[in-house]
Design a protein around this motif. Structure first.
Motif, PDB file in Angstrom:
ATOM      1  N   GLU A  13       0.825  -1.203   0.000  1.00 19.99           N
ATOM      2  CA  GLU A  13       0.000   0.000   0.000  1.00 19.99           C
ATOM      3  C   GLU A  13       0.867   1.264   0.000  1.00 19.99           C
ATOM      4  OE1 GLU A  13      -3.058   2.210   3.077  1.00 19.99           O
ATOM      5  OE2 GLU A  13      -2.919   0.039   3.133  1.00 19.99           O
ATOM      6  N   ASP A  14       1.895   1.270   0.828  1.00 18.60           N
ATOM      7  CA  ASP A  14       2.793   2.422   0.890  1.00 18.60           C
ATOM      8  C   ASP A  14       3.523   2.638  -0.431  1.00 18.60           C
ATOM      9  OD1 ASP A  14       2.015   2.792   3.517  1.00 18.60           O
ATOM     10  OD2 ASP A  14       3.836   1.896   4.376  1.00 18.60           O
ATOM     11  N   LEU A  15       3.959   1.548  -1.044  1.00 15.00           N
ATOM     12  CA  LEU A  15       4.661   1.651  -2.322  1.00 15.00           C
ATOM     13  C   LEU A  15       3.752   2.209  -3.407  1.00 15.00           C
ATOM     14  CD1 LEU A  15       7.151   1.134  -4.115  1.00 15.00           C
ATOM     15  CD2 LEU A  15       6.267  -1.168  -4.494  1.00 15.00           C
ATOM     16  N   GLN A  30      13.057   4.209 -15.414  1.00 10.35           N
ATOM     17  CA  GLN A  30      13.807   3.169 -14.693  1.00 10.35           C
ATOM     18  C   GLN A  30      13.232   2.965 -13.291  1.00 10.35           C
ATOM     19  OE1 GLN A  30      15.926   1.081 -15.895  1.00 10.35           O
ATOM     20  NE2 GLN A  30      16.331   0.072 -13.947  1.00 10.35           N
ATOM     21  N   SER A  31      12.854   4.034 -12.637  1.00  7.32           N
ATOM     22  CA  SER A  31      12.257   3.922 -11.305  1.00  7.32           C
ATOM     23  C   SER A  31      10.914   3.204 -11.363  1.00  7.32           C
ATOM     24  CB  SER A  31      12.073   5.297 -10.679  1.00  7.32           C
ATOM     25  OG  SER A  31      13.311   5.882 -10.376  1.00  7.32           O
ATOM     26  N   SER A  36       7.850  -1.567 -10.218  1.00  4.46           N
ATOM     27  CA  SER A  36       7.007  -2.631 -10.756  1.00  4.46           C
ATOM     28  C   SER A  36       7.574  -4.006 -10.414  1.00  4.46           C
ATOM     29  CB  SER A  36       6.872  -2.474 -12.264  1.00  4.46           C
ATOM     30  OG  SER A  36       6.116  -3.515 -12.808  1.00  4.46           O
ATOM     31  N   SER A  37       8.874  -4.149 -10.565  1.00  5.03           N
ATOM     32  CA  SER A  37       9.536  -5.412 -10.235  1.00  5.03           C
ATOM     33  C   SER A  37       9.420  -5.719  -8.743  1.00  5.03           C
ATOM     34  CB  SER A  37      11.002  -5.338 -10.644  1.00  5.03           C
ATOM     35  OG  SER A  37      11.672  -6.509 -10.269  1.00  5.03           O
ATOM     36  N   PHE A  38       9.647  -4.716  -7.922  1.00  2.00           N
ATOM     37  CA  PHE A  38       9.533  -4.890  -6.479  1.00  2.00           C
ATOM     38  C   PHE A  38       8.103  -5.254  -6.095  1.00  2.00           C
ATOM     39  CE2 PHE A  38       8.924  -3.241  -2.150  1.00  2.00           C
ATOM     40  CZ  PHE A  38       9.893  -3.988  -1.498  1.00  2.00           C
ATOM     41  N   LEU A  39       7.136  -4.600  -6.726  1.00  2.93           N
ATOM     42  CA  LEU A  39       5.732  -4.859  -6.448  1.00  2.93           C
ATOM     43  C   LEU A  39       5.358  -6.291  -6.834  1.00  2.93           C
ATOM     44  CD1 LEU A  39       3.155  -3.533  -5.383  1.00  2.93           C
ATOM     45  CD2 LEU A  39       2.691  -2.744  -7.691  1.00  2.93           C
ATOM     46  N   THR A  40       5.866  -6.760  -7.950  1.00  8.46           N
ATOM     47  CA  THR A  40       5.617  -8.139  -8.382  1.00  8.46           C
ATOM     48  C   THR A  40       6.144  -9.129  -7.348  1.00  8.46           C
ATOM     49  OG1 THR A  40       5.676  -7.519 -10.714  1.00  8.46           O
ATOM     50  CG2 THR A  40       6.070  -9.838 -10.201  1.00  8.46           C
ATOM     51  N   ASN A  41       7.357  -8.898  -6.868  1.00  9.30           N
ATOM     52  CA  ASN A  41       7.935  -9.781  -5.850  1.00  9.30           C
ATOM     53  C   ASN A  41       7.159  -9.691  -4.538  1.00  9.30           C
ATOM     54  OD1 ASN A  41       9.940 -10.756  -7.533  1.00  9.30           O
ATOM     55  ND2 ASN A  41      11.357  -9.134  -6.994  1.00  9.30           N
TER      56      ASN A  41
END
Length: 68
Positions: A13-15, A30-31, A36-41
């Motif tokens: 939620e914070d992200l 790039q950010s 997106s990659s972090f959210l997927t993980n």
């Protein structure tokens, strides 16, 4: 396990909130990719812990029924 699940959901939620604010002021592509990659993980971890919490809840219900 439920606490870990809560922490992960809060982090997600914070992200998302942070990313929405960054999109309004401008953010590098790039950010966006990194988020997106972090959210997927993060979502994979959430799914894992959701399953563990469901299993724990089912075990607890089973034991409650055995006791009754």
């Amino acid at each position: 396990m439920a606490e870990k699940l809560y922490e992960l959901l809060k982090k997600k939620e914070d992200l998302i909130d942070y990313q929405e604010k960054q999109l309004q002021i401008g953010i590098a592509v790039q950010s966006i990719r990194q988020h997106s990659s972090f959210l997927t993980n993060l979502e994979k971890s959430i799914s894992y812990y959701q399953e563990r919490v469901i299993q724990a809840r089912n075990r607890m219900t089973w034991f409650e029924q055995k006791i009754s």
